[in-house]
Design an enzyme around this catalytic site. Structure first.
Site, PDB file in Angstrom:
ATOM      1  CB  THR A 173      26.546  37.384  40.284  1.00 54.77           C
ATOM      2  OG1 THR A 173      27.586  37.681  41.293  1.00 54.77           O
ATOM      3  CG2 THR A 173      25.709  36.402  41.056  1.00 54.77           C
ATOM      4  NE  ARG A 174      33.953  38.122  37.559  1.00 52.84           N
ATOM      5  CZ  ARG A 174      34.878  38.800  38.164  1.00 52.84           C
ATOM      6  NH1 ARG A 174      35.424  38.189  39.073  1.00 52.84           N
ATOM      7  NH2 ARG A 174      35.272  40.022  37.811  1.00 52.84           N
ATOM      8  CG  HIS A 198      28.865  42.293  48.770  1.00 50.57           C
ATOM      9  ND1 HIS A 198      29.169  41.472  49.940  1.00 50.57           N
ATOM     10  CD2 HIS A 198      29.893  41.894  47.968  1.00 50.57           C
ATOM     11  CE1 HIS A 198      30.425  40.937  49.895  1.00 50.57           C
ATOM     12  NE2 HIS A 198      31.067  41.113  48.468  1.00 50.57           N
ATOM     13  CG  HIS A 247      25.782  42.146  44.015  1.00 55.55           C
ATOM     14  ND1 HIS A 247      26.653  41.563  44.874  1.00 55.55           N
ATOM     15  CD2 HIS A 247      26.324  42.403  43.035  1.00 55.55           C
ATOM     16  CE1 HIS A 247      27.593  41.793  44.498  1.00 55.55           C
ATOM     17  NE2 HIS A 247      27.885  42.567  43.480  1.00 55.55           N
ATOM     18  NE  ARG A 289      30.306  52.271  37.072  1.00 56.65           N
ATOM     19  CZ  ARG A 289      31.078  53.346  37.818  1.00 56.65           C
ATOM     20  NH1 ARG A 289      29.996  54.761  37.947  1.00 56.65           N
ATOM     21  NH2 ARG A 289      32.022  53.624  37.989  1.00 56.65           N
TER      22      ARG A 289
END
Ligand SMILES: [Zn+2]
Length: 561
Positions: free
Chosen positions: A370-371, A375, A378, A464
């Site tokens: 993740t960058r 939330h 995730h 996605r």
């Protein structure tokens, strides 16, 4: 008995049909298949078709007889390969109709390559009119209209073309992944280690020093600590060309992103093959050495199109590419000093994560890249995945990101808060991913997967538009690109997820796959909206972000103002 099938190679003479059939046969046998049968011209001419010539009637008869044998073999469970020019669509259609599990492989190769390859010089003779009735020259070849697999033997290696066929057979369930292909086993057992333990034994620098940006120092370090296994240095031209063109290293290993060392054109005159150059940081420290193999100029437009799928300079990855020198040097490296991001106590090297997984007894581990700040969406994906595997490896990217992204430090604080309150600590490992973000979408998804495989993960969550930006990539492009490789080639299994959000009717986190309600019931905020709310000091809804995380984000925004 396993289900039989027929892989039918069609293509012009010298296109590589039999070579591929043999390579496929070898791979199938290596995967433990005992009933593998190969039919080609040399084999059938010995007996089955020795009475036939080259008229259209005889050639059709040839294919008719071969089809009869292939049908017999495959219906008795044999993995059967047939490599014949088989120029006529009708004859192939008949073969397709008669054989169960008929897989047509179009072996495509341009005429100039065929002429070059042609061992007997037949093409030259045919083109000169010295012989007639030559397929593809003065006799028709009807290419397949919708073959199951198309391979391009002029530009792909044998492994690459074979990989495409194996990937197709795996997807159809006709073969199982290689025994060495369960994700963990396919990962390289030996990590590259280019971190110099005895610098005094290394070749001494004998040329000009190169200065690396922080992003490039991260790349150097990633090579050094084995995160980029099997790379042992910055890419040479052969490696670079193959990776740009076909997402493979010259030996066929999957690799999707060029890893190169740009140098200013002004320095090129002083660089020679065989030199050993110091690699310095902008802080003046020496971080490593490179043993120069070659210097070459990149075609940046071509690289942008191939890697990023666009030449638009608004794309952050393409913009960064054009900010670099097109000139690069390739060669093996040695790391003398760890890059700042890798030196961070929150970062573990691949050897360390592998050990940590083993110590915890995790046989299966899912990685989460993740960058963005975490939330609940995730969290939901991570926990869904964790239901299926032993451990979760949260691996936020902390290298350079684009303007507007939440800083890595803040994101790490969010994670630490969340792990404290909502995750079983014995099932989760948090460590930074110290490389720059490229926003290359599908190609970067493959890169992320390869790196996580090197960390020792067996699975990776691919959401996605993974690693996407703006609307440059199709929603599912980063998931679909994995279908282009046999699972065994990448060595890690992608877990493909939909977007998740909270549904007030369902009363829980859901996705389009699991919730029947319309948008008005869904709590979803775009990244832009989240940033706007934080800037205005507004509270994020608890259905979207855990309050503890929202607090960290709000505090960060207050500090920034
Ligand atoms: Zn719902």
């Amino acid at each position: 008995m396993s289900e039989g099938f027929v892989v039918w190679f069609t293509g012009l003479s010298a296109s590589g049909k039999t070579t591929l059939a043999k390579a496929l046969e070898k791979e199938l046998v290596a995967r433990g298949m005992t009933n593998v049968q190969r039919l080609d011209g040399d084999i059938v001419r010995q007996d089955l078709t020795r009475d036939l010539g080259f008229s259209k009637e005889d050639r059709d008869e040839n294919i008719r007889r071969v089809t009869f044998v292939a049908e017999l073999l495959s219906s008795n469970g044999a993995a059967t390969t047939c490599s014949f020019i088989s120029p006529y669509r009708n004859a192939r259609a008949t073969a397709r109709a008669r054989c169960r599990n008929f897989i047509e492989v179009y072996v495509e190769c341009p005429m100039e390559t065929l002429v070059e390859r042609d061992p007997k010089g037949l093409y030259k003779k045919a083109l000169a009119g010295e012989i007639t009735g030559f397929t593809g020259v003065d006799d028709p070849y009807e290419p397949p209209e919708s073959p199951e697999v198309t391979v391009h033997t002029a530009t792909e290696s044998i492994e690459e073309s074979t990989g495409k066929i194996l990937a197709y057979l795996e997807r159809r369930g006709l073969i199982v992944g290689s025994t060495t292909s369960t994700a963990a086993a396919a990962a390289p057992t030996n990590l590259v280690n280019r971190i110099a333990e005895h610098p005094e034994n290394l070749p001494q620098p004998n040329g000009t020093a190169i200065t690396l940006s922080n992003a490039l120092l991260s790349e150097l370090d990633a090579i050094g600590c084995g995160l980029y296994t099997p790379l042992t240095g910055f890419m040479t031209q052969v490696q670079y060309d193959r990776v740009v063109e076909s997402m493979r290293l010259p030996d066929g290993t999957v690799w999707s992103i060029p890893i190169v060392l740009p140098v200013p054109a002004a320095q090129l005159g002083a660089i020679r093959h065989g030199m050993v150059l110091e690699l310095k940081g902008e802080d003046g420290n020496t971080y490593g050495l490179i043993e120069v193999k070659n210097a070459y100029e990149r075609d940046l437009e071509k690289e942008a199109e191939a890697v990023y799928g666009t030449t638009d300079r608004e794309h952050p990855g393409v913009a960064r590419l054009h900010a670099e020198s097109p000139w690069v040097i390739g060669g093996d490296v040695h790391v003398l000093r760890r890059a700042p991001l890798a030196d961070d106590p929150r970062h573990l090297d691949p050897a360390e994560t592998r050990k940590a997984f083993a110590d915890r007894g995790w046989k299966t581990v899912v990685a989460f890249q993740t960058r963005n700040p975490i939330h609940r969406a995730h969290e939901y994906l991570q926990k869904c995945a964790l239901e299926m595997v032993d451990g979760l490896f949260i691996n936020p990217l902390v290298g350079d990101t684009k303007e507007g992204d939440i800083p890595a430090d803040v994101r790490m604080r969010c994670y630490e808060k969340l792990l404290d309150g909502y995750y079983p600590t014995d099932r989760v490992l948090l460590s930074t991913f110290p490389v720059p973000m490229r926003y290359a979408g599908p190609r970067e998804a493959i890169h992320h997967a390869i790196c996580r495989r090197n960390y020792g993960c067996t699975h990776i969550i691919i959401g996605r538009d993974h690693a996407g930006v703006g609307s440059y990539y199709g929603t599912y492009a980063a998931q679909e690109i994995f279908d282009r490789f046999a699972p065994s080639e990448i060595g890690i299994t992608p877990l493909k997820f939909e977007h998740a959000f909270y549904c007030t009717r369902c009363g829980q986190m859901v996705s389009r796959k699991t919730c029947p309600h319309d948008k008005s019931n869904h709590v979803f905020l775009s990244g832009t909206k989240v940033r706007a709310m934080l800037e205005e000091g507004k509270d994020l809804p608890p259905e979207f972000t855990r309050p503890e995380v929202a607090e960290v984000l709000k505090a960060a925004y207050r500090e920034a103002v």
